[in-house]
Design an enzyme around this catalytic site. Sequence first.
Site, PDB file in Angstrom:
ATOM      1  N   ALA A  92      -3.483  -3.624   2.179  1.00  0.00           N
ATOM      2  CA  ALA A  92      -3.043  -4.834   1.480  1.00  0.00           C
ATOM      3  C   ALA A  92      -1.705  -4.522   0.824  1.00  0.00           C
ATOM      4  CB  ALA A  92      -4.073  -5.256   0.432  1.00  0.00           C
ATOM      5  N   TRP A 140      -0.270  -5.552  -1.762  1.00  0.00           N
ATOM      6  CA  TRP A 140      -0.283  -5.458  -3.220  1.00  0.00           C
ATOM      7  C   TRP A 140      -0.955  -4.189  -3.734  1.00  0.00           C
ATOM      8  CZ3 TRP A 140      -5.215  -4.805  -4.661  1.00  0.00           C
ATOM      9  CH2 TRP A 140      -6.234  -5.352  -3.867  1.00  0.00           C
ATOM     10  N   CYS A 141      -1.633  -3.459  -2.833  1.00  0.00           N
ATOM     11  CA  CYS A 141      -2.434  -2.303  -3.221  1.00  0.00           C
ATOM     12  C   CYS A 141      -1.545  -1.084  -3.487  1.00  0.00           C
ATOM     13  CB  CYS A 141      -3.462  -1.992  -2.137  1.00  0.00           C
ATOM     14  SG  CYS A 141      -4.328  -0.421  -2.368  1.00  0.00           S
ATOM     15  N   TYR A 142      -1.747  -0.457  -4.645  1.00  0.00           N
ATOM     16  CA  TYR A 142      -0.962   0.730  -4.995  1.00  0.00           C
ATOM     17  C   TYR A 142      -1.200   1.867  -4.015  1.00  0.00           C
ATOM     18  CZ  TYR A 142       0.266   4.988  -7.544  1.00  0.00           C
ATOM     19  OH  TYR A 142       0.777   6.217  -7.901  1.00  0.00           O
ATOM     20  N   SER A 149      -8.269   0.616  -3.450  1.00  0.00           N
ATOM     21  CA  SER A 149      -8.151  -0.566  -4.294  1.00  0.00           C
ATOM     22  C   SER A 149      -9.073  -1.650  -3.750  1.00  0.00           C
ATOM     23  CB  SER A 149      -6.704  -1.081  -4.315  1.00  0.00           C
ATOM     24  OG  SER A 149      -5.838  -0.114  -4.868  1.00  0.00           O
TER      25      SER A 149
END
Length: 485
Positions: A167, A169-171, A320
């Site tokens: 994803a 947005w996932c760190y 995440s």
Amino acid sequence: MISTSKLKSVDFYRKIPRDLTEASLAGAGLSIIAALSMMFLFGMELSSYLSVNTSTSVIVDKSSDGEFLRIDFNISFPALSCEFASVDVSDILGTNRLNITKTVRKFSIDPNLKATGSEFHSGPIPRLNNHGDDIEEEYGDGSILLTASSFEKFSHQHAILVVNFYAPWCYWSNRLKPSWEKAARTMRERYDPEMDGRILIARVDCTVEGDLCRRHHIQGYPSIRVFRKGSDIRDNHGHHDHESYYGERDTQSLVSAMEALVASIPRQPHMLAVEDKSNQSANPAKRPAPLTSGCRVEGFVRVKKVPGNLVVSAHSGAHSFDPSQINVSHVISRFTFGKHLSERMQTEVKRLTPYVGGSHDRLAGQSYVTSREDIDANVTIEHYLQVVKTEIISRSSSKEFKLLEEYEYTAHSSLVHSLYIPVAKFHFEPSPMQVLVTEVPKSFSHFITNVCAIIGGVFTVAGILDAVLHNTIRLVKKVELGKHM
């Protein structure tokens, strides 16, 4: 020697000659009523003697099981993957145990809560040292971006397909991206997909291909899956049989893992993969991926007898989670405290205290399912349990021994909107007091005394009534004779 006449003189029950007595109809009626009364009262006294009598008191808990309390549970989560399902325990004293696996078992289940295979051995997720390469240089895309339409085509063209479900947005996904693309370029240079065909490195954006990710039960990002041609789909309701990679995420570790996958395959283009079972079992970085998106969690944990929490959630130190994709709806088959009672002991409990035992597992058979709107709102399901111990003592003559211990609890459940990842939380609060139920059996001498009192009392009362009735009738007759004279 004592003569017969002197012996007769101590007779308490001197007999009146039958010729001097007179039978009456009223006396016969009273005799029948008295006999029936004796039989009825005798039956009541016998029933009371045979019944179990108990006394109940509340005392400070003096448990023989020490300061620990066992919790047994069997909970089915139709939408929580066994890959990340974690059982955690904490209490107000600071104890915090995460992802308990020693006494907890997990089974993949279908939407009907039926197990789809043997036990899911997920094991603890390794704590990674390297989540990616710390590089500042520019890197290009070395992996192939797959979509729902192209996934099946590429999975059937190559013996090994390694996919990074991520994803943006996932760190952790962003930490992995440089090393993943660099490893993909390295493998492409060594094993050209067009000329060799044994391995292909790809990626899937789960924010775009949501249905594809749900079909492969992706709940944590990034999830690295290894698909093997020829064995990735069994004739078992379309279930996928593949592995998840949990190893280090730097370029060198990724390349080494992929080289190990290729090493077991003959160098022929588009050759079906042959699984190397010994290699799989010896490599703790790869484990089987879940067959379905549901999981049944069962087992037990031992906790201290202080207020605490048992939490079932999606947990990982290297992934995440999208809270809107986590659904902790569940069905509870068992949730009990204390030792498990055998059928014989349960029967004995019912005999001694019929009112005890109805609340030892209040959550059994209960379903807690959230709607689609609740899932989008990140709903945590909480259960608040107040636990009370009941100790039953059975007395036999002058001996006293403990029969059993049972824990009962009250349960209050609610849905709570949370800003964090939804969880199923069981908050338990053991009571410092306990209920003591003691059996109080009646003595046989007490029973005989009561029987004698019943017989003598009824006989005496009936005699008094007969005398009153007889004298009343005589008086009435005298009054009538006086009037006629």
